[in-house]
Design a protein around this motif. Structure first.
Motif, short mmCIF file in Angstrom:
data_model
loop_
_atom_site.label_atom_id
_atom_site.label_comp_id
_atom_site.label_asym_id
_atom_site.label_seq_id
_atom_site.Cartn_x
_atom_site.Cartn_y
_atom_site.Cartn_z
N SER A 157 0.83 -1.21 0.00
CA SER A 157 0.00 0.00 0.00
C SER A 157 0.86 1.25 0.00
N CYS B 103 2.05 1.91 -3.39
CA CYS B 103 0.97 2.38 -4.26
C CYS B 103 0.60 3.82 -3.94
N PHE B 104 0.62 4.16 -2.65
CA PHE B 104 0.29 5.54 -2.28
C PHE B 104 1.31 6.52 -2.84
N MET C 175 2.80 6.25 -5.64
CA MET C 175 2.45 6.48 -7.04
C MET C 175 1.20 7.35 -7.16
N MET C 176 0.24 7.14 -6.23
CA MET C 176 -0.98 7.96 -6.28
C MET C 176 -0.67 9.43 -6.02
N PHE C 177 0.33 9.67 -5.18
CA PHE C 177 0.68 11.05 -4.86
C PHE C 177 1.76 11.57 -5.78
N ASP C 178 1.78 11.06 -7.03
CA ASP C 178 2.66 11.63 -8.05
C ASP C 178 4.14 11.33 -7.84
N TRP D 264 8.71 6.14 -10.16
CA TRP D 264 8.92 4.70 -9.96
C TRP D 264 10.21 4.42 -9.22
N ILE E 244 8.16 9.83 2.46
CA ILE E 244 7.61 9.88 3.83
C ILE E 244 6.10 9.81 3.80
N ILE E 245 5.46 10.61 2.93
CA ILE E 245 3.99 10.61 2.88
C ILE E 245 3.46 9.22 2.54
N MET F 3 1.31 6.51 5.37
CA MET F 3 -0.13 6.27 5.19
C MET F 3 -0.70 5.09 5.98
N ILE G 25 -2.20 3.83 -14.32
CA ILE G 25 -1.39 3.61 -13.12
C ILE G 25 -2.17 4.00 -11.87
N GLN G 26 -2.88 5.14 -11.96
CA GLN G 26 -3.68 5.58 -10.82
C GLN G 26 -4.75 4.56 -10.47
N THR H 37 -2.99 1.39 -8.91
CA THR H 37 -2.40 1.61 -7.58
C THR H 37 -3.48 1.90 -6.54
N ILE I 113 -5.09 -1.39 -5.51
CA ILE I 113 -4.23 -2.22 -4.65
C ILE I 113 -4.10 -1.59 -3.26
N ALA I 114 -3.94 -0.25 -3.23
CA ALA I 114 -3.76 0.41 -1.93
C ALA I 114 -5.00 0.22 -1.05
N GLY J 49 -5.23 -3.29 0.10
CA GLY J 49 -4.20 -3.49 1.12
C GLY J 49 -4.68 -3.00 2.47
N PHE J 50 -5.41 -1.88 2.47
CA PHE J 50 -5.95 -1.39 3.73
C PHE J 50 -7.00 -2.32 4.29
N TRP K 224 -11.02 7.34 -5.33
CA TRP K 224 -9.79 8.04 -5.69
C TRP K 224 -9.86 8.57 -7.11
N GLY L 147 -3.12 13.38 3.92
CA GLY L 147 -1.82 13.08 4.50
C GLY L 147 -0.73 14.02 4.01
N TYR M 297 1.29 16.74 6.14
CA TYR M 297 2.76 16.61 6.21
C TYR M 297 3.43 17.94 5.89
#
Lengths: 253, 147
Positions: A130, A133-134, A136-139, A142, A200-201, A205, B5-6, B9, B12-13, B16-17, B39, B92, B96
């Motif tokens: 996860s 994946c997060f 990648m979701m947050f831009d 790779w 870190i972000i 998560m 990709i979005q 991912t 899966i994320a 996963g949770f 999302w 998040g 941050y």
């Protein structure tokens, strides 16, 4: 008469046990109250009252005898949504008249001591995937995918480890985010990772108090202000612990 | 490609949770699906220039509606589905950034980010409330029809 009285207590025990399992597994307050009162009603108790907070359940039933009340303390809360679902379906079966009091109690006891659905290894693996994946979701790029995966997994594992070590949620979350920040900084300094912020972000998560936030909102809407506010406070404390752990690292960079 | 990709991912994320929260095995696909829809709604609205806050409200609303639907069909508590969907929306990154600015004594930026994080959390709540309202209305109208 004795027999009758005992049965009243048994019904109370079944309701309380169901409520206890649900609350310890992360159900919303109103669902716990609802389930407990439903079970009592289906066993023929006309009036029952419940007052549920995240740290304790009060439950009383009214019969021809003087009203009986019981209080139980909830000290440790984890998240196990499967148990919530199982207790929910037990309550449905009771409503259909499929289970008598003794049977229900036995099944609930079995649910209470059941192992968690997934072994810890799999949950750590899920947390690390996860995290990647997060990212990648947050831009993220790779190139940072692997570092985020590893760091996220280590972070989740250390939350579990420190929680077993010291029963202080704030401390374990603080330590975990400290470790995440440290590892992320090391990975960037050694050139394995590229963007410190994104790593870190992504890896923080799995620690984010998502269930608490959702539950707090749903409880507040349902009018359970004490539970809603205390869950909100717990979520805030968790967020604060994560933030301060990361802040320690960021300050030194 | 970016969108693909979005989609993958986020699926899966969210699934996963589901595993982290010990959701039942058979519900993991649904958890992933709810998370993905939520999302992608947020992502697409945000990419097309609609602000973060309306995008979050819409996404949270959609997540709650689908979760309610699943909860009714599969006779399970709604919380199983809603949690894994909501997680990606939790601010998040903004939190941050706020915290990072606080740590480096840049209070002006910090307060801005913090206010934004607070508003986004508020709009998640708003989305859930909206769906709850509609749910209650539907229930009432059904009761009237029967009665």
């Amino acid at each position: 008469m004795e027999q009758y009285l005992e049965e009243q207590y048994d019904i109370m025990d079944v309701s309380l046990l169901a409520g206890k399992i649900m609350l310890e597994s992360g159900a919303e307050t109103y669902r716990v109250e609802d389930t407990m009162m439903r079970i009592a009603k289906n066993y023929g108790i006309k009036e029952s009252h419940s007052y549920v907070t995240p740290t304790g359940i009060m439950f009383s039933i009214e019969t021809e005898e003087p009203t009986k009340t019981k209080l139980i303390r909830i000290s440790d809360r984890t998240t196990d949504l499967k148990k919530v679902m199982q207790v929910n379906s037990i309550s449905r079966r009771i409503a259909n008249g499929e289970l008598d009091v003794q049977q229900a109690y036995r099944i609930l006891k079995r649910i209470q001591v059941a192992e968690e659905t997934y072994p810890l290894k799999i949950r750590i693996a899920a947390a690390s995937i996860s995290s990647g994946c997060f990212l990648m979701m947050f831009d993220g790029s790779w190139a940072d995918f692997l570092p985020a995966m590893v760091i996220g997994g280590v972070g989740f594992a250390s939350v579990v480890y420190f929680h077993d070590l010291i029963l202080l949620k704030f401390f374990s979350e603080f330590m975990a985010s400290l470790i995440i920040g440290l590892l992320a900084a090391i990975s960037v300094l050694t050139g394995i990772g590229q963007e410190l912020d994104k790593i870190i972000i992504g890896s923080v998560m799995p620690l984010v108090p998502g269930l608490l936030i959702t539950n707090a909102v749903r409880d507040l809407i349902a009018g359970h202000f004490i539970s809603g506010l205390s869950k909100g406070a717990e979520a805030f404390l968790t967020a604060f612990a994560i933030g301060s752990g990361i802040a320690v690292i960021v300050t030194f960079l | 490609m970016d969108i693909l990709i979005q989609i993958i991912t986020s699926f899966i994320a969210a699934a996963g949770f589901g595993i982290i929260f010990n959701a039942p095995k058979e519900s993991l696909w649904k958890c992933g699906f709810v998370g993905m829809i939520g999302w992608m709604t947020y992502f697409l609205l945000f990419t097309f220039g609609i602000g973060e806050i309306p995008a979050t409200v819409t996404a949270a609303f959609l997540i709650a509606v689908i979760s309610q639907f699943y909860a009714r069909v599969y006779k399970a508590p709604i919380i199983i589905y809603i949690v894994s969907g909501i997680i990606p929306l939790v601010p998040g990154g903004t939190a941050y950034n706020a915290m990072r600015a606080f740590a480096t004594n840049d209070y002006n930026t910090a307060v801005q980010f913090a206010a934004k994080a607070f508003l986004i959390s508020g709009s998640i709540a708003m989305g859930i409330v909206l769906s709850e309202v509609i749910n209650q209305l539907l229930k009432q109208s059904r009761l009237k029809r029967i009665g």
